[in-house]
Design a protein around this motif. Structure first.
Motif, short mmCIF file in Angstrom:
data_model
loop_
_atom_site.label_atom_id
_atom_site.label_comp_id
_atom_site.label_asym_id
_atom_site.label_seq_id
_atom_site.Cartn_x
_atom_site.Cartn_y
_atom_site.Cartn_z
N SER A 1 43.82 29.47 35.53
CA SER A 1 42.64 29.73 36.36
C SER A 1 41.77 28.49 36.53
N ASN B 1 42.65 35.35 38.98
CA ASN B 1 42.07 34.16 39.60
C ASN B 1 42.96 32.93 39.39
N THR B 2 44.26 33.11 39.49
CA THR B 2 45.16 31.99 39.26
C THR B 2 45.01 30.93 40.35
#
Length: 343
Positions: free
Chosen positions: A143, A170-171
């Protein structure tokens, strides 16, 4: 004399009819393959549990393994898998958000470019024959855009793709890979977050449904006894419309699906019955099917045959068949600044 000629013509017709049968089944196999959805399965955390992992190596060769670089049996499992022709990934440890026991050489966002490059080089040496890499844990690392940019810059010097395990929503993996030659694909389903056979079978069926809807899917599991037993049963009864493939064969397909936004998405069958109906409909426009139909009607004395498709119709049918199969390519370097530049 007339009767002899009639018998000769009838024998020729029967012989011609029989000669078309192999072509019919060849066409059938082509159509089934063209309609097949692709499913890639990767087993993570390999290198610690030899007994369980040997059972994985008895599964179809398309089932890939991801090996932890510092696992005691990692190199041994890599060599055995390579001899089988099985695809190997480096399961690179990356920092999680939570406090968990960490593997040696776990990547952290604060690490410098040189240290990350050194750890990746060391992992490549310890896991021979690897063609890809995916993250072990890594919610904190994946992230973090700056941290993943360092990873992608290091990977740019090696011919490896990156499979994003998607351990956090939320990569930043795909964004970090832009501007580098590193191809990226994403995990769709975890098979065994809950370690029961029933849950693994449920998630496996979910992966199949996603593959049918999207054309392909990636499922990740682990060498748990429950996972192995569930996979053994599921793979033995894999539906005919699902093709088991390695992750590298999905590289171009996932990129194309992300970049191209079709005006009207094609309907994908949700059940095997619906799939068979689609195959039947496809064969109703087949040249081989129509030819066989004409010969059968002639042999039965029925001279009311359907009009054979002209060249334009045949060309249109072949083009439609080609479009139903996702583009296929091997793992390699995508030499574009933006993953969507070629689409």
């Amino acid at each position: 004399m007339v009767k002899m000629r009639y018998r000769l013509i009838k024998r020729v017709n029967v012989f011609t009819f029989l000669s078309w049968i192999p072509l019919f089944f060849t066409s059938l196999l082509f159509t089934l393959n063209a309609q097949a959805a692709r499913l890639a399965i990767v087993i993570d955390d390999v290198g610690y549990r030899v007994n369980e992992e040997n059972k994985i190596l008895q599964m179809p060769v398309a089932v890939s393994i991801a090996i932890l670089p510092n696992a005691p049996y990692g190199r041994k499992m890599a060599e055995k898998a390579h001899q089988q022709g099985r695809e190997i990934l480096i399961h690179l440890p990356m920092a999680p958000l939570g406090r968990q026991p960490l593997e040696k050489n776990t990547l952290h966002p604060a690490m410098g470019r040189e240290e990350i490059a050194r750890i990746i080089q060391d992992a490549i040496q310890k896991v021979p024959h690897a063609v890809g890499m995916n993250n072990h844990m890594g919610s904190a690392m994946t992230s973090n855009l700056s941290g993943m940019e360092k990873v992608m810059q290091a990977l740019a010097h090696h011919h490896l793709y990156f499979l994003d395990s998607v351990t956090i929503g939320n990569t930043q993996v795909t964004k970090a890979a832009m501007g580098t030659p590193v191809p990226v694909i994403r995990r769709n389903v975890f098979l065994d977050n809950i370690q029961t056979e029933a849950e693994t079978r449920h998630q496996f069926n979910r992966a199949i449904s996603l593959a049918r809807q999207r054309g392909s899917a990636v499922a990740i599991g682990h060498p748990h006894p429950t996972t192995i037993r569930a996979l053994q049963q599921a793979l033995a009864t894999l539906p005919n419309d699902i093709e088991l493939v390695t992750p590298s064969l999905l590289l171009d397909h996932q990129t194309a699906r992300k970049c191209i936004k079709p005006h009207q998405p094609k309907h994908v069958p949700a059940t095997q019955l619906e799939y068979l109906r689609m195959v039947k409909k496809a064969f109703s426009n087949s040249v081989i099917f129509n030819t066989l139909n004409r010969y059968m009607q002639k042999l039965l004395g029925n001279h009311t045959t359907k009009k054979a498709p002209d060249k334009t119709e045949v060309k249109h049918t072949l083009e439609n068949k080609t479009e139903t199969r996702p583009k296929n390519d091997q793992a390699g370097v995508q030499k574009t600044k933006d993953a969507c530049a070629n689409f």
